[in-house]
Design a protein around this motif. Structure first.
Motif, PDB file in Angstrom:
ATOM      1  N   PRO A   1       0.834  -1.203   0.000  1.00 46.02           N
ATOM      2  CA  PRO A   1       0.000   0.000   0.000  1.00 46.02           C
ATOM      3  C   PRO A   1       0.873   1.259   0.000  1.00 46.02           C
ATOM      4  CG  PRO A   1       0.005  -0.955   2.200  1.00 46.02           C
ATOM      5  CD  PRO A   1       0.785  -1.881   1.306  1.00 46.02           C
ATOM      6  N   PHE A   2       0.261   2.341  -0.377  1.00 49.30           N
ATOM      7  CA  PHE A   2       0.971   3.603  -0.261  1.00 49.30           C
ATOM      8  C   PHE A   2       0.159   4.527   0.635  1.00 49.30           C
ATOM      9  CE2 PHE A   2      -1.843   4.838  -3.715  1.00 49.30           C
ATOM     10  CZ  PHE A   2      -2.028   6.185  -3.525  1.00 49.30           C
ATOM     11  N   PHE A   3       0.797   5.606   1.084  1.00 45.97           N
ATOM     12  CA  PHE A   3       0.165   6.548   2.001  1.00 45.97           C
ATOM     13  C   PHE A   3      -0.082   7.858   1.282  1.00 45.97           C
ATOM     14  CE2 PHE A   3       2.417   3.541   4.599  1.00 45.97           C
ATOM     15  CZ  PHE A   3       1.522   3.297   5.630  1.00 45.97           C
ATOM     16  N   TRP A   4      -1.270   8.410   1.487  1.00 46.08           N
ATOM     17  CA  TRP A   4      -1.616   9.724   0.934  1.00 46.08           C
ATOM     18  C   TRP A   4      -1.902  10.646   2.108  1.00 46.08           C
ATOM     19  CZ3 TRP A   4      -1.370  12.429  -3.350  1.00 46.08           C
ATOM     20  CH2 TRP A   4      -2.058  13.638  -3.394  1.00 46.08           C
ATOM     21  N   ARG A   5      -1.189  11.771   2.143  1.00 45.89           N
ATOM     22  CA  ARG A   5      -1.409  12.759   3.193  1.00 45.89           C
ATOM     23  C   ARG A   5      -2.185  13.914   2.593  1.00 45.89           C
ATOM     24  NH1 ARG A   5       0.475  17.262   3.820  1.00 45.89           N
ATOM     25  NH2 ARG A   5       1.119  18.458   5.568  1.00 45.89           N
ATOM     26  N   THR A   6      -3.322  14.230   3.190  1.00 46.05           N
ATOM     27  CA  THR A   6      -4.095  15.364   2.702  1.00 46.05           C
ATOM     28  C   THR A   6      -3.320  16.654   2.971  1.00 46.05           C
ATOM     29  OG1 THR A   6      -5.325  15.438   4.785  1.00 46.05           O
ATOM     30  CG2 THR A   6      -6.342  14.235   2.953  1.00 46.05           C
ATOM     31  N   THR A   7      -3.584  17.637   2.147  1.00 44.86           N
ATOM     32  CA  THR A   7      -2.879  18.912   2.211  1.00 44.86           C
ATOM     33  C   THR A   7      -3.616  19.881   3.116  1.00 44.86           C
ATOM     34  OG1 THR A   7      -2.094  18.559  -0.037  1.00 44.86           O
ATOM     35  CG2 THR A   7      -2.000  20.804   0.781  1.00 44.86           C
ATOM     36  N   THR A   8      -2.859  20.670   3.825  1.00 43.05           N
ATOM     37  CA  THR A   8      -3.410  21.701   4.703  1.00 43.05           C
ATOM     38  C   THR A   8      -3.259  23.055   4.023  1.00 43.05           C
ATOM     39  OG1 THR A   8      -2.761  20.466   6.663  1.00 43.05           O
ATOM     40  CG2 THR A   8      -3.176  22.799   6.957  1.00 43.05           C
ATOM     41  N   PRO A   9      -4.300  23.876   4.031  1.00 44.79           N
ATOM     42  CA  PRO A   9      -4.143  25.198   3.433  1.00 44.79           C
ATOM     43  C   PRO A   9      -3.306  26.097   4.331  1.00 44.79           C
ATOM     44  CG  PRO A   9      -6.286  25.041   4.466  1.00 44.79           C
ATOM     45  CD  PRO A   9      -5.643  23.677   4.570  1.00 44.79           C
ATOM     46  N   GLY A  10      -2.734  27.117   3.732  1.00 41.13           N
ATOM     47  CA  GLY A  10      -2.128  28.167   4.536  1.00 41.13           C
ATOM     48  C   GLY A  10      -3.243  28.906   5.273  1.00 41.13           C
TER      49      GLY A  10
ATOM     50  N   ILE B   1      -8.191  23.984  -1.344  1.00 37.87           N
ATOM     51  CA  ILE B   1      -7.473  22.795  -0.864  1.00 37.87           C
ATOM     52  C   ILE B   1      -8.430  21.692  -0.444  1.00 37.87           C
ATOM     53  CG2 ILE B   1      -5.945  21.930   0.961  1.00 37.87           C
ATOM     54  CD1 ILE B   1      -4.425  23.513  -1.145  1.00 37.87           C
ATOM     55  N   LYS B   2      -9.506  22.013   0.282  1.00 41.73           N
ATOM     56  CA  LYS B   2     -10.446  20.980   0.717  1.00 41.73           C
ATOM     57  C   LYS B   2     -11.046  20.270  -0.493  1.00 41.73           C
ATOM     58  CE  LYS B   2     -14.641  20.144   3.445  1.00 41.73           C
ATOM     59  NZ  LYS B   2     -14.456  18.741   3.327  1.00 41.73           N
ATOM     60  N   TYR B   3     -11.461  21.034  -1.495  1.00 47.44           N
ATOM     61  CA  TYR B   3     -12.012  20.442  -2.717  1.00 47.44           C
ATOM     62  C   TYR B   3     -10.978  19.522  -3.382  1.00 47.44           C
ATOM     63  CZ  TYR B   3     -13.203  20.040  -7.635  1.00 47.44           C
ATOM     64  OH  TYR B   3     -13.439  19.545  -8.888  1.00 47.44           O
ATOM     65  N   GLN B   4      -9.738  19.980  -3.458  1.00 43.00           N
ATOM     66  CA  GLN B   4      -8.699  19.178  -4.100  1.00 43.00           C
ATOM     67  C   GLN B   4      -8.438  17.892  -3.313  1.00 43.00           C
ATOM     68  OE1 GLN B   4      -5.660  22.178  -4.278  1.00 43.00           O
ATOM     69  NE2 GLN B   4      -6.338  22.919  -6.273  1.00 43.00           N
ATOM     70  N   ASN B   5      -8.410  17.984  -1.986  1.00 40.90           N
ATOM     71  CA  ASN B   5      -8.258  16.778  -1.162  1.00 40.90           C
ATOM     72  C   ASN B   5      -9.405  15.805  -1.429  1.00 40.90           C
ATOM     73  OD1 ASN B   5      -5.861  17.446   0.205  1.00 40.90           O
ATOM     74  ND2 ASN B   5      -6.964  18.514   1.819  1.00 40.90           N
TER      75      ASN B   5
ATOM     76  N   MET C   1     -11.296  15.576  -4.020  1.00 37.57           N
ATOM     77  CA  MET C   1     -11.215  15.049  -5.378  1.00 37.57           C
ATOM     78  C   MET C   1     -10.225  13.876  -5.437  1.00 37.57           C
ATOM     79  SD  MET C   1     -10.324  17.070  -8.937  1.00 37.57           S
ATOM     80  CE  MET C   1      -8.699  17.530  -8.391  1.00 37.57           C
ATOM     81  N   VAL C   2      -9.052  14.046  -4.847  1.00 35.00           N
ATOM     82  CA  VAL C   2      -8.050  12.973  -4.861  1.00 35.00           C
ATOM     83  C   VAL C   2      -8.543  11.765  -4.077  1.00 35.00           C
ATOM     84  CG1 VAL C   2      -5.727  12.322  -4.096  1.00 35.00           C
ATOM     85  CG2 VAL C   2      -6.099  14.511  -5.241  1.00 35.00           C
ATOM     86  N   LEU C   3      -9.136  11.999  -2.912  1.00 36.78           N
ATOM     87  CA  LEU C   3      -9.646  10.877  -2.114  1.00 36.78           C
ATOM     88  C   LEU C   3     -10.728  10.114  -2.876  1.00 36.78           C
ATOM     89  CD1 LEU C   3      -9.745  12.560   1.400  1.00 36.78           C
ATOM     90  CD2 LEU C   3      -8.115  10.845   0.582  1.00 36.78           C
ATOM     91  N   GLY C   4     -11.573  10.833  -3.603  1.00 34.74           N
ATOM     92  CA  GLY C   4     -12.589  10.179  -4.423  1.00 34.74           C
ATOM     93  C   GLY C   4     -11.974   9.344  -5.533  1.00 34.74           C
ATOM     94  N   MET C   5     -10.925   9.858  -6.157  1.00 31.37           N
ATOM     95  CA  MET C   5     -10.248   9.115  -7.220  1.00 31.37           C
ATOM     96  C   MET C   5      -9.564   7.871  -6.659  1.00 31.37           C
ATOM     97  SD  MET C   5      -8.857  12.433  -9.411  1.00 31.37           S
ATOM     98  CE  MET C   5      -7.320  11.719  -9.737  1.00 31.37           C
TER      99      MET C   5
END
Length: 93
Positions: free
Chosen positions: A1-10, A42-46, A48-52
């Motif tokens: 498995p690999f790990f995905w870390r969600t991004t935090t906005p400034g 950033i929340k939308y982008q996180n 989107m990636v989690l959905g993919m």
């Protein structure tokens, strides 16, 4: 498995915070009020990636003929939830 870390906005005006803010919606609103560097997206982008990732996990699981279980295996490290609630730690001063 690999790990995905969600991004935090400034956090705009982070130097004005001196303690955690335990209200994600309030901090998301604060970030949206000061659209800088597309941090408000950033929340939308996180999401989107989690959905993919989930789609790839589900699709591969249902279409594989492998006995290994198939599907993309991954773990999520939620940096978003922690980071957006700790604006006082963003300051470089």
């Amino acid at each position: 498995p690999f790990f995905w870390r969600t991004t935090t906005p400034g956090i705009p005006h982070c130097q004005n915070f001196s303690q955690p803010v335990n209200d994600i919606a309030k901090m998301e609103h604060h970030v949206a009020l000061y659209p800088t560097y597309n941090w408000e997206k950033i929340k939308y982008q996180n999401d989107m990636v989690l959905g993919m990732l989930e789609l790839e996990h589900t699709t591969a699981t249902t279409t594989t003929t492998s006995t290994s279980g198939g599907g993309l295996e991954y773990q999520v490290i939620d940096g978003y939830e922690i980071g957006i609630q700790r604006p006082e730690l963003h300051s470089s001063e």
